[in-house]
Design a protein around this motif. Sequence first.
Motif, PDB file in Angstrom:
ATOM      1  N   GLY A  28       0.825  -1.203   0.000  1.00  0.00           N
ATOM      2  CA  GLY A  28       0.000   0.000   0.000  1.00  0.00           C
ATOM      3  C   GLY A  28       0.857   1.250   0.000  1.00  0.00           C
ATOM      4  N   VAL A  29       0.194   2.394   0.030  1.00  0.00           N
ATOM      5  CA  VAL A  29       0.884   3.688  -0.018  1.00  0.00           C
ATOM      6  C   VAL A  29       0.249   4.623   1.004  1.00  0.00           C
ATOM      7  CG1 VAL A  29       1.340   5.717  -1.445  1.00  0.00           C
ATOM      8  CG2 VAL A  29       1.519   3.453  -2.447  1.00  0.00           C
ATOM      9  N   ILE A  30       1.096   5.303   1.779  1.00  0.00           N
ATOM     10  CA  ILE A  30       0.637   6.372   2.671  1.00  0.00           C
ATOM     11  C   ILE A  30       0.769   7.679   1.895  1.00  0.00           C
ATOM     12  CG2 ILE A  30       1.108   7.618   4.819  1.00  0.00           C
ATOM     13  CD1 ILE A  30       2.458   4.969   5.802  1.00  0.00           C
ATOM     14  N   GLU A  31      -0.300   8.449   1.869  1.00  0.00           N
ATOM     15  CA  GLU A  31      -0.269   9.722   1.165  1.00  0.00           C
ATOM     16  C   GLU A  31      -0.620  10.869   2.109  1.00  0.00           C
ATOM     17  OE1 GLU A  31      -1.329   8.654  -3.465  1.00  0.00           O
ATOM     18  OE2 GLU A  31      -2.913   9.471  -2.195  1.00  0.00           O
ATOM     19  N   PHE A  32       0.105  11.970   1.978  1.00  0.00           N
ATOM     20  CA  PHE A  32      -0.266  13.197   2.691  1.00  0.00           C
ATOM     21  C   PHE A  32       0.266  14.384   1.898  1.00  0.00           C
ATOM     22  CE2 PHE A  32       3.770  11.871   4.551  1.00  0.00           C
ATOM     23  CZ  PHE A  32       4.533  13.042   4.531  1.00  0.00           C
ATOM     24  N   LYS A  33      -0.353  15.541   2.099  1.00  0.00           N
ATOM     25  CA  LYS A  33       0.042  16.749   1.355  1.00  0.00           C
ATOM     26  C   LYS A  33       0.585  17.788   2.322  1.00  0.00           C
ATOM     27  CE  LYS A  33      -1.639  20.101  -1.998  1.00  0.00           C
ATOM     28  NZ  LYS A  33      -2.755  20.559  -2.828  1.00  0.00           N
ATOM     29  N   THR A  85       2.706  16.488  -2.552  1.00  0.00           N
ATOM     30  CA  THR A  85       2.018  15.319  -2.006  1.00  0.00           C
ATOM     31  C   THR A  85       3.027  14.181  -1.850  1.00  0.00           C
ATOM     32  OG1 THR A  85      -0.099  15.940  -2.995  1.00  0.00           O
ATOM     33  CG2 THR A  85       0.178  13.628  -2.374  1.00  0.00           C
ATOM     34  N   ALA A  86       3.107  13.664  -0.645  1.00  0.00           N
ATOM     35  CA  ALA A  86       4.021  12.551  -0.364  1.00  0.00           C
ATOM     36  C   ALA A  86       3.328  11.230  -0.646  1.00  0.00           C
ATOM     37  CB  ALA A  86       4.450  12.597   1.097  1.00  0.00           C
ATOM     38  N   THR A  87       4.050  10.296  -1.231  1.00  0.00           N
ATOM     39  CA  THR A  87       3.550   8.929  -1.415  1.00  0.00           C
ATOM     40  C   THR A  87       4.638   7.994  -0.876  1.00  0.00           C
ATOM     41  OG1 THR A  87       4.423   8.883  -3.665  1.00  0.00           O
ATOM     42  CG2 THR A  87       2.097   9.427  -3.407  1.00  0.00           C
ATOM     43  N   ILE A  88       4.344   7.365   0.250  1.00  0.00           N
ATOM     44  CA  ILE A  88       5.317   6.505   0.929  1.00  0.00           C
ATOM     45  C   ILE A  88       4.820   5.067   0.874  1.00  0.00           C
ATOM     46  CG2 ILE A  88       6.526   6.041   3.093  1.00  0.00           C
ATOM     47  CD1 ILE A  88       6.075   8.999   3.816  1.00  0.00           C
ATOM     48  N   PRO A  89       5.514   4.182   0.154  1.00  0.00           N
ATOM     49  CA  PRO A  89       5.060   2.791   0.053  1.00  0.00           C
ATOM     50  C   PRO A  89       5.353   1.993   1.326  1.00  0.00           C
ATOM     51  CG  PRO A  89       7.039   3.135  -1.282  1.00  0.00           C
ATOM     52  CD  PRO A  89       6.692   4.450  -0.677  1.00  0.00           C
ATOM     53  N   PHE A  90       4.502   0.992   1.576  1.00  0.00           N
ATOM     54  CA  PHE A  90       4.727   0.081   2.699  1.00  0.00           C
ATOM     55  C   PHE A  90       4.310  -1.328   2.289  1.00  0.00           C
ATOM     56  CE2 PHE A  90       0.338   1.398   3.257  1.00  0.00           C
ATOM     57  CZ  PHE A  90      -0.309   0.210   3.567  1.00  0.00           C
ATOM     58  N   THR A  91       4.866  -2.302   2.986  1.00  0.00           N
ATOM     59  CA  THR A  91       4.459  -3.706   2.820  1.00  0.00           C
ATOM     60  C   THR A  91       4.196  -4.303   4.183  1.00  0.00           C
ATOM     61  OG1 THR A  91       6.751  -4.493   2.861  1.00  0.00           O
ATOM     62  CG2 THR A  91       5.786  -4.042   0.691  1.00  0.00           C
ATOM     63  N   LEU A  92       3.296  -5.305   4.226  1.00  0.00           N
ATOM     64  CA  LEU A  92       2.950  -5.966   5.483  1.00  0.00           C
ATOM     65  C   LEU A  92       2.858  -7.468   5.223  1.00  0.00           C
ATOM     66  CD1 LEU A  92       0.217  -4.637   7.921  1.00  0.00           C
ATOM     67  CD2 LEU A  92       0.689  -7.038   7.697  1.00  0.00           C
TER      68      LEU A  92
END
Length: 199
Positions: free
Chosen positions: A16-21, A54-61
């Motif tokens: 997934g991706v965490i997004e914030f501006k 806008t930041a897009t930070i990927p993550f895995t779980l």
Amino acid sequence: QVLEMGKISKGDVIEGVIEFKNSGDAPLELESIKPSCGCTAVTPDKMTYGPGETATIPFTLETKNFSGVIRKNIRMNFKNGEKKTHIVVVQAKITTDISGSPRFINFQKVKLNPDTTYTEFFEIENESDSPIEIANIQSSNAHVSVYPNNVSIPSGKSHLIRIELKPKETGRQNGQILIESDHKTQGELSIPVFINVRS
């Protein structure tokens, strides 16, 4: 902020991706980003975001050790900005294609009698979309036998497994029923067996 990832098969990796501006007038600097569990990896490509960016930070779980509804936190700490700490909750329902019921086998208050066989049952259920070959079912305890040792279970069906205990000595003799299958992510399943033999 909750990121709902829906239903995920056990063993699959959630991506997934965490997004914030950054809605401020100055660059926003991320000091640290920490998941609550070693099962989660977060890989920001940078730590500073310009005004309006806008930041897009990927993550895995990783899901191989979980079942049911899980909630994992990712904590972001900022050096500046209005809100210094922001927590993102990743939520998913981890479904299993193969399950055993009950979750454990209990032979309690069994009397030591070499001529007596104690019997319990458990069910292996195939909730996947294709047949599953159970190649081997065995007990880690020499006094416990399992029948059958292998079986093919069609999609959406289950099979009853018989467990027999022939007590040879007193005391606690716990073990496991080990199940090996051809399932791509759930190739092994184990069911604890608790035994207490009395004289």
